[in-house]
Design a protein around this motif. Structure first.
Motif, PDB file in Angstrom:
ATOM      1  N   VAL A 112       0.792  -1.281   0.067  1.00 17.27           N
ATOM      2  CA  VAL A 112      -0.001  -0.040   0.028  1.00 17.27           C
ATOM      3  C   VAL A 112       0.803   1.366  -0.024  1.00 17.27           C
ATOM      4  O   VAL A 112       1.649   1.280   0.913  1.00 17.27           O
ATOM      5  CB  VAL A 112      -0.900  -0.053   1.250  1.00 17.27           C
ATOM      6  CG1 VAL A 112      -1.711   1.368   1.382  1.00 17.27           C
ATOM      7  CG2 VAL A 112      -1.753  -1.113   1.273  1.00 17.27           C
ATOM      8  N   TYR A 113       0.492   2.237  -0.789  1.00 14.97           N
ATOM      9  CA  TYR A 113       1.363   3.584  -0.614  1.00 14.97           C
ATOM     10  C   TYR A 113       0.255   4.582  -0.488  1.00 14.97           C
ATOM     11  O   TYR A 113      -0.892   4.602  -1.323  1.00 14.97           O
ATOM     12  CB  TYR A 113       1.991   3.768  -2.051  1.00 14.97           C
ATOM     13  CG  TYR A 113       3.012   2.990  -2.287  1.00 14.97           C
ATOM     14  CD1 TYR A 113       4.265   3.111  -1.751  1.00 14.97           C
ATOM     15  CD2 TYR A 113       2.978   1.731  -3.103  1.00 14.97           C
ATOM     16  CE1 TYR A 113       5.473   2.409  -1.692  1.00 14.97           C
ATOM     17  CE2 TYR A 113       4.204   0.704  -3.273  1.00 14.97           C
ATOM     18  CZ  TYR A 113       5.318   1.311  -2.617  1.00 14.97           C
ATOM     19  OH  TYR A 113       6.381   0.226  -2.691  1.00 14.97           O
ATOM     20  N   GLU A 114       0.504   5.361   0.507  1.00 18.22           N
ATOM     21  CA  GLU A 114      -0.607   6.401   0.672  1.00 18.22           C
ATOM     22  C   GLU A 114       0.304   7.692   1.211  1.00 18.22           C
ATOM     23  O   GLU A 114       1.349   7.598   2.104  1.00 18.22           O
ATOM     24  CB  GLU A 114      -1.534   6.088   2.130  1.00 18.22           C
ATOM     25  CG  GLU A 114      -2.354   6.974   2.751  1.00 18.22           C
ATOM     26  CD  GLU A 114      -3.263   7.966   1.801  1.00 18.22           C
ATOM     27  OE1 GLU A 114      -2.921   9.010   1.751  1.00 18.22           O
ATOM     28  OE2 GLU A 114      -4.144   7.431   0.892  1.00 18.22           O
ATOM     29  N   ARG A 115       0.007   8.736   0.655  1.00 19.58           N
ATOM     30  CA  ARG A 115       0.548  10.233   0.639  1.00 19.58           C
ATOM     31  C   ARG A 115       0.422  10.743   2.080  1.00 19.58           C
ATOM     32  O   ARG A 115       1.227  11.614   2.492  1.00 19.58           O
ATOM     33  CB  ARG A 115       0.315  11.040  -0.543  1.00 19.58           C
ATOM     34  CG  ARG A 115      -0.864  11.559  -0.649  1.00 19.58           C
ATOM     35  CD  ARG A 115      -1.047  12.542  -1.439  1.00 19.58           C
ATOM     36  NE  ARG A 115      -0.391  12.602  -2.772  1.00 19.58           N
ATOM     37  CZ  ARG A 115      -1.274  12.955  -3.821  1.00 19.58           C
ATOM     38  NH1 ARG A 115      -2.100  13.865  -3.832  1.00 19.58           N
ATOM     39  NH2 ARG A 115      -0.658  12.727  -5.141  1.00 19.58           N
ATOM     40  N   ASN A 116      -0.803  10.319   2.550  1.00 23.89           N
ATOM     41  CA  ASN A 116      -1.144  11.114   4.003  1.00 23.89           C
ATOM     42  C   ASN A 116      -0.562  10.301   4.986  1.00 23.89           C
ATOM     43  O   ASN A 116       0.134   9.260   4.684  1.00 23.89           O
ATOM     44  CB  ASN A 116      -2.725  11.173   3.962  1.00 23.89           C
ATOM     45  CG  ASN A 116      -3.084  12.285   3.048  1.00 23.89           C
ATOM     46  OD1 ASN A 116      -2.677  13.480   2.912  1.00 23.89           O
ATOM     47  ND2 ASN A 116      -4.247  11.890   2.254  1.00 23.89           N
ATOM     48  N   ASP A 117      -0.870  10.797   6.232  1.00 23.21           N
ATOM     49  CA  ASP A 117      -0.418   9.971   7.541  1.00 23.21           C
ATOM     50  C   ASP A 117      -1.540   9.238   8.138  1.00 23.21           C
ATOM     51  O   ASP A 117      -1.051   8.908   9.181  1.00 23.21           O
ATOM     52  CB  ASP A 117       0.585  10.881   8.467  1.00 23.21           C
ATOM     53  CG  ASP A 117      -0.588  12.163   8.996  1.00 23.21           C
ATOM     54  OD1 ASP A 117      -1.662  11.999   8.654  1.00 23.21           O
ATOM     55  OD2 ASP A 117       0.015  12.924   9.688  1.00 23.21           O
ATOM     56  N   ASN A 118      -2.637   9.021   7.659  1.00 17.20           N
ATOM     57  CA  ASN A 118      -3.773   8.413   7.947  1.00 17.20           C
ATOM     58  C   ASN A 118      -4.396   7.581   6.871  1.00 17.20           C
ATOM     59  O   ASN A 118      -4.397   7.796   5.845  1.00 17.20           O
ATOM     60  CB  ASN A 118      -4.763   9.316   9.036  1.00 17.20           C
ATOM     61  CG  ASN A 118      -5.207  10.216   8.152  1.00 17.20           C
ATOM     62  OD1 ASN A 118      -6.062  10.230   7.135  1.00 17.20           O
ATOM     63  ND2 ASN A 118      -4.512  11.402   8.140  1.00 17.20           N
ATOM     64  N   VAL A 119      -5.286   6.700   7.369  1.00 18.70           N
ATOM     65  CA  VAL A 119      -6.159   5.913   6.486  1.00 18.70           C
ATOM     66  C   VAL A 119      -7.615   5.906   6.936  1.00 18.70           C
ATOM     67  O   VAL A 119      -7.877   6.186   7.954  1.00 18.70           O
ATOM     68  CB  VAL A 119      -5.804   4.359   6.166  1.00 18.70           C
ATOM     69  CG1 VAL A 119      -4.483   4.433   5.762  1.00 18.70           C
ATOM     70  CG2 VAL A 119      -5.972   3.781   7.219  1.00 18.70           C
ATOM     71  N   SER A 120      -8.568   5.853   6.004  1.00 21.06           N
ATOM     72  CA  SER A 120      -9.885   5.613   6.551  1.00 21.06           C
ATOM     73  C   SER A 120     -10.833   6.860   6.865  1.00 21.06           C
ATOM     74  O   SER A 120     -11.514   6.651   7.839  1.00 21.06           O
ATOM     75  CB  SER A 120     -10.128   4.516   7.206  1.00 21.06           C
ATOM     76  OG  SER A 120      -9.777   4.481   8.445  1.00 21.06           O
ATOM     77  N   PHE A 121     -10.495   8.178   6.972  1.00 24.76           N
ATOM     78  CA  PHE A 121     -10.813   9.194   7.433  1.00 24.76           C
ATOM     79  C   PHE A 121     -12.195   9.459   7.092  1.00 24.76           C
ATOM     80  O   PHE A 121     -12.577   9.501   5.995  1.00 24.76           O
ATOM     81  CB  PHE A 121     -10.112  10.393   7.538  1.00 24.76           C
ATOM     82  CG  PHE A 121     -10.617  11.659   7.907  1.00 24.76           C
ATOM     83  CD1 PHE A 121     -10.859  11.911   9.233  1.00 24.76           C
ATOM     84  CD2 PHE A 121     -11.175  12.862   7.249  1.00 24.76           C
ATOM     85  CE1 PHE A 121     -11.354  12.928   9.904  1.00 24.76           C
ATOM     86  CE2 PHE A 121     -11.709  13.790   7.694  1.00 24.76           C
ATOM     87  CZ  PHE A 121     -11.796  13.997   9.059  1.00 24.76           C
ATOM     88  N   LEU A 122     -13.286   9.206   7.855  1.00 21.56           N
ATOM     89  CA  LEU A 122     -14.446   9.726   7.411  1.00 21.56           C
ATOM     90  C   LEU A 122     -14.912  10.948   7.302  1.00 21.56           C
ATOM     91  O   LEU A 122     -15.323  11.840   8.451  1.00 21.56           O
ATOM     92  CB  LEU A 122     -15.821   9.077   8.518  1.00 21.56           C
ATOM     93  CG  LEU A 122     -15.810   7.744   8.450  1.00 21.56           C
ATOM     94  CD1 LEU A 122     -16.364   7.114   9.856  1.00 21.56           C
ATOM     95  CD2 LEU A 122     -16.581   7.008   7.427  1.00 21.56           C
TER      96      LEU A 122
END
Length: 446
Positions: free
Chosen positions: A30-40
């Motif tokens: 997984v590559y994600e540019r932010n420092d969190n996942v799954s924010f509602l």
């Protein structure tokens, strides 16, 4: 099988979890540019309004959870380039600036969307904010504390919910939108008139049918918003005018709509069968028109991500499409909407008819009851149901889900008029209000 997932909010999180569930031996990176996942992000207004006390509760997963399930999670990593022919991606570690190359067997594009930012003079000033991710939510909270006058640009769901949150805090609110009604995509005029009157009663200044022409300011801060009709003083501006898919990495490599949304088949495959897409980066199949459409909703994202997991190895479960069903709570009103409005159906050139109907949700002999305002949109020839809207002080929003299923299964007005719904005076009448709505539609057709 090695699977690279680019982006990890709703669709990405759902895809990772279901890929690992269906293919436990797969290598998932997984590559994600932010420092969190799954924010509602749909909870931002609740956080702003103080209903949600802890912003951490707006996350339903974490990098640690995905890692524990077997994924290799790389946070604060930006994918710079995708070469579909060579099946490689080029990545930059945003903390160290180091670049690497990663190969894949399957690629999952769940990069999501970004708020639209039109080239309005003055938009770059520091108190013009966007409303999408966690860090933006924190910035809105911080800057709104000392702002007495707040301008919200965009009268869709996010904008309206922010207006309510700020109004309940006693802020001086101006709501600007280029269309002549609020919630134009979701509700017809019979319902928006009621809600607009409520907003005015709450002290909100409605600046509808007005285009923002300039954000006027001093020392890098906006002091006035200039529109085609006037000028509004403000201490803070929040833009909520829509979203665009972030898919440039696959430009000219897979088929896309003119707005950039990636076209997928019923198994979430793009025109390149080794590349899957889901969520705000992709189209949905819109059942009321049987056409692809761009509808960026978390509900669509999690379902498409689920299907990526089911179909990543081979086609297994087909997408059932969407009706764009949504709900809203605004100043005591509970609102449910699904499918097409009368206005959107006519704008699409469909031969539709619509029925507006009101009734109490349960018998008048009960200690209390509430009025329900309803509208049903249907094809004039086939009588197939294409959309519905419901609004009441009583929570009738689950009825939008009922109509959503009716649209998905191509039910007609006749079907709904005599559908089997239980009767119990605590909850409804011998004929449920949805039955009565459809029965009124039959009379209108006759």
């Amino acid at each position: 099988m090695k699977i690279v997932v680019v982006g990890c909010t709703h669709a990405g999180t759902s895809a990772v979890k279901n890929i690992l569930k269906e293919q436990p031996d797969a290598e998932v990176v997984v590559y994600e540019r932010n420092d969190n996942v799954s924010f509602l992000s749909c909870g931002i207004a609740m956080y702003v309004g103080g209903i949600v006390k802890d912003p951490a509760s707006l996350f339903y997963s974490s990098p640690e959870e995905l890692t524990s399930l077997g994924a290799k999670v790389n946070m604060q990593h930006d994918v710079l380039e995708i070469d579909a022919a060579k099946k490689i991606v080029r990545i930059k570690d945003l903390m160290t600036a180091a670049e690497t190359i990663e190969s894949y067997d399957r690629l999952v594009m769940t990069t999501g969307s970004w708020p639209l930012t039109p080239p309005i003079p003055g938009i770059e000033q520091q108190n013009v904010l966007l409303c999408k991710n966690y860090n933006q939510a924190l910035e809105i909270i911080k800057r709104s504390e000392n702002a007495k006058r707040i301008t919200v640009v965009g009268a869709g769901y996010i904008g309206i919910e922010l207006v309510e949150a700020f109004a309940l805090q006693g802020k001086n609110i101006t709501l600007i939108d280029g269309l002549d009604r609020i919630l134009n995509k979701y509700l017809d005029q019979e319902l928006t008139d009621v809600l607009e009157n409520e907003l005015v009663k709450q002290g909100v200044t409605l600046a509808l049918n007005q285009q923002v022409s300039e954000f006027c300011g001093e020392m890098g801060k906006v002091t006035h918003v200039k529109t085609s009709h006037g000028k509004y003083g403000t201490d803070l501006v929040i833009l909520c005018i829509g979203f665009k898919p972030m898919t440039e990495l696959l430009a000219n490599q897979v088929d896309r709509l003119p707005n950039g949304a990636i076209i997928v088949n019923e198994y979430m495959q793009t025109s390149n069968p080794d590349i899957f897409a889901a969520g705000d980066a992709a189209v949905v199949h819109y059942n009321p028109t049987d056409e692809p459409a761009y509808i960026p909703l978390a509900t669509n994202a999690v379902r498409q991500g689920f299907l990526v997991g089911k179909n990543i190895e081979k086609p297994t479960i087909a997408y059932r499409g969407t009706q764009g069903t949504s709900g809203l709570h605004l100043f005591g009103y509970n609102i449910g909407s699904t499918g097409m409005t009368e206005a959107s159906a006519k704008a699409a050139g469909l031969n539709v008819q619509a029925t507006y109907f009101e009734d109490n949700y349960r018998p008048e002999f009960m200690p209390s009851t509430e009025n329900v305002q309803m509208k049903l949109v249907y094809d004039k020839e086939s009588h197939r149901i294409l959309g519905a809207q419901l609004m009441s002080k009583y929570d009738i929003t689950q009825s939008a889900n009922t109509i959503s299923l009716a649209i998905q299964n191509k039910m007609t007005v006749e079907d709904l008029a005599i559908s089997d719904f239980f009767f119990q005076p605590h909850f409804d009448r011998p004929w449920n209000y949805l039955n009565l709505l459809a029965q009124q539609a039959l009379e209108d057709l006759a």
